[in-house]
Design an enzyme around this catalytic site. Sequence first.
Site, mmCIF file in Angstrom:
data_model
loop_
_atom_site.group_PDB
_atom_site.id
_atom_site.type_symbol
_atom_site.label_atom_id
_atom_site.label_comp_id
_atom_site.label_asym_id
_atom_site.label_seq_id
_atom_site.Cartn_x
_atom_site.Cartn_y
_atom_site.Cartn_z
ATOM 1 N N SER A 166 14.469 1.561 0.659
ATOM 2 C CA SER A 166 14.686 1.775 -0.666
ATOM 3 C C SER A 166 14.074 2.510 -0.831
ATOM 4 C CB SER A 166 14.755 0.380 -1.314
ATOM 5 O OG SER A 166 12.775 0.974 -1.234
ATOM 6 N N LEU B 187 0.536 -1.135 0.224
ATOM 7 C CA LEU B 187 0.118 0.163 -0.105
ATOM 8 C C LEU B 187 1.212 1.368 0.148
ATOM 9 C CD1 LEU B 187 -2.586 -1.018 2.734
ATOM 10 C CD2 LEU B 187 -2.859 -1.110 0.089
ATOM 11 N N ASP C 91 10.123 -3.505 -5.396
ATOM 12 C CA ASP C 91 10.409 -4.942 -6.261
ATOM 13 C C ASP C 91 11.934 -4.825 -4.809
ATOM 14 O OD1 ASP C 91 10.042 -4.856 -8.317
ATOM 15 O OD2 ASP C 91 11.319 -3.055 -9.534
HETATM 16 P P1 ADP Z 1 5.290 -0.392 -6.078
HETATM 17 O O1 ADP Z 1 6.909 0.045 -6.181
HETATM 18 O O2 ADP Z 1 4.914 -1.255 -6.548
HETATM 19 O O3 ADP Z 1 4.374 0.678 -6.605
HETATM 20 P P2 ADP Z 1 4.544 -0.203 -3.862
HETATM 21 O O4 ADP Z 1 4.084 1.505 -3.741
HETATM 22 O O5 ADP Z 1 2.944 -0.306 -2.451
HETATM 23 O O6 ADP Z 1 5.115 -0.398 -4.756
HETATM 24 O O7 ADP Z 1 6.107 0.105 -2.199
HETATM 25 C C1 ADP Z 1 5.983 -1.116 -1.697
HETATM 26 C C2 ADP Z 1 6.671 -1.248 -0.173
HETATM 27 O O8 ADP Z 1 7.318 -0.247 -0.294
HETATM 28 C C3 ADP Z 1 5.593 -1.021 1.257
HETATM 29 O O9 ADP Z 1 4.275 -1.652 1.130
HETATM 30 C C4 ADP Z 1 5.918 -0.055 1.840
HETATM 31 O O10 ADP Z 1 6.360 -1.332 2.308
HETATM 32 C C5 ADP Z 1 7.288 1.080 1.086
HETATM 33 N N1 ADP Z 1 7.379 1.600 0.934
HETATM 34 C C6 ADP Z 1 6.954 1.883 -0.197
HETATM 35 N N2 ADP Z 1 6.247 3.914 -0.075
HETATM 36 C C7 ADP Z 1 7.237 3.778 0.981
HETATM 37 C C8 ADP Z 1 7.182 5.429 1.927
HETATM 38 N N3 ADP Z 1 6.752 6.546 1.520
HETATM 39 N N4 ADP Z 1 7.212 5.110 2.962
HETATM 40 C C9 ADP Z 1 7.625 4.184 3.381
HETATM 41 N N5 ADP Z 1 8.141 2.516 2.486
HETATM 42 C C10 ADP Z 1 7.606 3.053 1.462
#
Ligand code: ADP
Length: 318
Positions: A300, A229, A268
């Site tokens: 990351s 999320l 990823d």
């Molecule tokens: P994708 O890169 O596939 O769109 P997400 O945006 O859901 O996937 O991000 C994957 C995971 O990365 C999240 O569930 C969370 O653990 C971490 N993450 C993503 N954005 C943030 C953020 N702004 N702050 C902290 N953790 C994040």
Amino acid sequence: MSSSVVVVGSFNVDHVWRCESLPAPGATIAGRYSTGPGGKGFNQAVAARRAGAATTFLCALGDDAGGAMARGLAAQDGFELTAEASAEPTGTGGIYVDARGRNTIVIGPGANAALSTAFIEQQRPLLAGAKVVLAQLESPVETIEAALAIAREGGATTVLNAAPADAPSSIGLLKLADVLTPNETEFAALLGRHVGERIDADNVAALDGASLHALCRKLVGNGTVVVTLGAVGVFVSHDEDTLRGDTQPYYRVGAEQVQVADTTGAGDAFNGALVASMAQDPGAAFARHVRFANQFAGRSTEKEGAAVAMPHFTPADV
Ligand code: ADP
């Protein structure tokens, strides 16, 4: 070193432009350019390795500079890369990132679209002998199906990151995954395509736990679903009979508090770290793997880039 994680998927040479705002249709704007490795498969293999797992990456590469880049970087990061030699060029990605860290991406699949079931069949001993096999959908769907089926037969745990959202998939494919890991957009797309549930991706995080759990159950029957999320964190849903060491059938894990530089590759990072933790500590409760992956993915985002931004820490370090 035998591989405890096998990642099957894509490698791309990414071309990245960092711009003030994303270009609108018809606009010409200036951006700061850089190039480097990408592709969901490669990014996830890098993450799995940096999170401590002995990792092999199965992919298809062209006979070109991009292919050489993939092999060189895999050697540098200390994981095995076994590639099908393709007549197509190595995959490419064009990425714009704005000042707020949001991105828009175009992929040139090239060799990735030619990854064959015959090649995967040749890798049967490796796939069947792995602890965890992780795949995404930037490769032909029948190839991914073959890889997950072989892994299952051999007793490996299978994880499918059903990304990107517009990739073809089937209920049969989803059922080959012990753990399915869509983000909100992919989750909404899978629900619309496979079980006729129309939900807005932007509303997923706001749904209450019981509703999200019911949607997850409708989608996969008895597999585990982890919906990422973004800045909100993660939602986990298990079948009542297969809690994977957890005490609750569904729960949320809140995101790490981080200074976001670039969220490219956060999913990823999450997937690579999740399988690395599962492979290194198969006896641990699933929530422990999710917490580790959530932490790893959060960190990351603090650096620019995808593969290059993967942190170096393992479940034993936290
Ligand atoms: P994708 O890169 O596939 O769109 P997400 O945006 O859901 O996937 O991000 C994957 C995971 O990365 C999240 O569930 C969370 O653990 C971490 N993450 C993503 N954005 C943030 C953020 N702004 N702050 C902290 N953790 C994040």
